[in-house]
Each structure stands twice: as structure tokens, then as C-alpha cells.
Write an enzyme that holds these catalytic residues in place. Structure first.
Site, mmCIF file in Angstrom:
data_model
loop_
_atom_site.group_PDB
_atom_site.id
_atom_site.type_symbol
_atom_site.label_atom_id
_atom_site.label_comp_id
_atom_site.label_asym_id
_atom_site.label_seq_id
_atom_site.Cartn_x
_atom_site.Cartn_y
_atom_site.Cartn_z
ATOM 1 N N HIS A 234 0.858 -1.189 0.000
ATOM 2 C CA HIS A 234 0.000 0.000 0.000
ATOM 3 C C HIS A 234 0.894 1.239 0.000
ATOM 4 O O HIS A 234 1.581 1.530 0.981
ATOM 5 C CB HIS A 234 -0.914 -0.003 1.228
ATOM 6 C CG HIS A 234 -2.072 0.933 1.120
ATOM 7 N ND1 HIS A 234 -3.353 0.557 1.461
ATOM 8 C CD2 HIS A 234 -2.166 2.225 0.725
ATOM 9 C CE1 HIS A 234 -4.174 1.574 1.271
ATOM 10 N NE2 HIS A 234 -3.458 2.607 0.836
ATOM 11 N N LEU A 235 0.858 1.944 -1.095
ATOM 12 C CA LEU A 235 1.661 3.155 -1.272
ATOM 13 C C LEU A 235 1.422 4.154 -0.139
ATOM 14 O O LEU A 235 0.290 4.327 0.310
ATOM 15 C CB LEU A 235 1.256 3.801 -2.603
ATOM 16 C CG LEU A 235 1.911 5.143 -2.905
ATOM 17 C CD1 LEU A 235 3.177 4.926 -3.687
ATOM 18 C CD2 LEU A 235 0.954 6.029 -3.660
ATOM 19 N N HIS A 236 2.486 4.799 0.311
ATOM 20 C CA HIS A 236 2.380 5.864 1.308
ATOM 21 C C HIS A 236 3.592 6.765 1.186
ATOM 22 O O HIS A 236 4.689 6.302 0.911
ATOM 23 C CB HIS A 236 2.249 5.296 2.729
ATOM 24 C CG HIS A 236 3.310 4.306 3.097
ATOM 25 N ND1 HIS A 236 3.320 3.010 2.616
ATOM 26 C CD2 HIS A 236 4.388 4.419 3.892
ATOM 27 C CE1 HIS A 236 4.371 2.369 3.101
ATOM 28 N NE2 HIS A 236 5.041 3.202 3.881
ATOM 29 N N GLN A 237 3.363 8.052 1.338
ATOM 30 C CA GLN A 237 4.449 9.033 1.239
ATOM 31 C C GLN A 237 4.787 9.566 2.625
ATOM 32 O O GLN A 237 3.926 10.073 3.330
ATOM 33 C CB GLN A 237 4.055 10.190 0.329
ATOM 34 C CG GLN A 237 5.142 11.272 0.279
ATOM 35 C CD GLN A 237 5.191 11.947 -1.054
ATOM 36 O OE1 GLN A 237 5.706 11.387 -2.002
ATOM 37 N NE2 GLN A 237 4.638 13.140 -1.124
#
Length: 187
Positions: free
Chosen positions: A144-147
Site C-alpha cells: 500500500h503506497l504511502h508518502q
């Protein structure tokens, strides 16, 4: 275990192991959960993803600072520095190239707003901003992409992380969330 000088503990063992020394100890047991892999995503399955589970929780309990239409901001449970937060799309996608144009724009807007809010609350001198794409690149939750938005201050890389491999966080995550969420609403 017997008492040492000045009330210091003295552990008696083979070869003098446990003999008291002049060092003080700063315990960070909360980091053990991270090291042992707690809260990691279960492969590519959204039901096993902590970022997907957070959205159904109360903001305070989940440490969510703000919710947008496509993205939300949440404190990092295992922060590198005080105020370390992440901008996370609601949609369970692993790669930056999988974001829609609308998600990309809102992710950028949340990152900008996070910087503004953290600066207002803490006076951060700078930021590390980025995302690790894939396990091989260091992503703890690769599915799950996260910045990450990590505030930095002059001198924040002092002896503690360099020598002691420990970060000193001056307040509990709930207190940090309260400050940042309040500032987010006012900005």
C-alpha cells in the site's frame, strides 16, 4: 540480582556479565513491535493491510490527522522524528504509477499541507519527503503506497541515533496527533 552502588542494579553472571557500568539506559520497547514485523501488510490483500484497516477506525485511535476525498494523513506509528506523518491513498495500490491523476494531485496537496502544518506547530527547519517503492527499496508496507513527511531540525542527528541507535521523541503520539490535527483544521 543484587543491589550495586548507589542503588544501581547488579546482575551477577558468568565472566562478569551484568556488572554495573556508568551508562544510563533509555528503553524504547515500542520499537520492538516494528522490528518484529507487527502491523505489516499481508501480501497484496487489502484485508491484511494496516492502511486499509485504519480508514474504518476513529481518527484519534488511528492517529489520522485529516481525511480528504482520495487521501488521508496519518502519524507514523514508528516515527523517525516527532511529527513524522504519511499521506496515504485510500485505494490499495502498491506503485506510484498506479495512482489516478486525481489521487496524485491530492497526495501532493496533502504533502504540501503537512509541511505547512508541521512547520506551524513545531518550527521544523526542513523535511525528508519520499516513498519507498517495493520491499527491496525499504518499504515496510510495500503493498500500500504511502508518502513519508519527516520533519527535520538542525542538530536532530545527535549522539542518540548515531551512537545509541535511538530516537528521542518528546511526546506521546496521541499528543502529537492532537496538535497536528488541530493545526490542520485551522490551516
Amino acid at each position: 540480582m543484587t543491589g550495586g552502588q548507589r542503588g544501581e542494579p547488579e546482575l551477577v553472571g558468568q565472566d562478569g556479565v551484568g556488572v554495573p557500568d556508568a551508562l544510563q539506559r533509555l528503553w524504547t520497547p515500542h520499537r520492538l513491535a516494528y522490528v518484529q514485523g507487527e502491523n505489516k501488510a499481508d501480501g497484496d490483500q487489502p484485508h491484511g493491510c494496516p492502511f486499509c484497516r485504519l480508514v474504518g477506525m476513529d481518527d484519534e485511535q488511528a492517529l489520522i490527522l485529516a481525511r480528504g476525498e482520495r487521501v488521508y494523513a496519518v502519524l507514523n506509528l514508528y516515527p523517525y522524528n516527532p511529527g513524522h506523518l504519511m499521506a496515504v491513498p485510500y485505494r490499495h495500490v502498491a506503485d506510484y504509477t498506479e495512482l489516478t491523476a486525481e489521487e496524485t494531485v491530492e497526495l501532493a496537496e496533502f504533502t504540501q499541507r503537512a509541511m505547512t502544518v508541521v512547520r506551524a506547530v513545531s518550527g521544523a527547519h526542513g523535511f525528508n519527503i519520499g516513498m519507498n517503492q517495493g520491499v527491496i527499496a525499504g518499504a515496510g508496507i510495500a503493498a500500500h503506497l504511502h508518502q513519508h513527511v519527516v520533519p527535520r531540525w538542525g542538530g536532530d542527528a545527535n549522539f542518540m541515533p548515531v551512537v545509541g541507535h535511538t530516537k528521542v521523541l518528546p511526546q506521546l503520539l496521541g499528543q502529537t496527533r492532537e496538535l497536528l490535527a488541530g493545526a490542520w483544521r485551522e490551516s
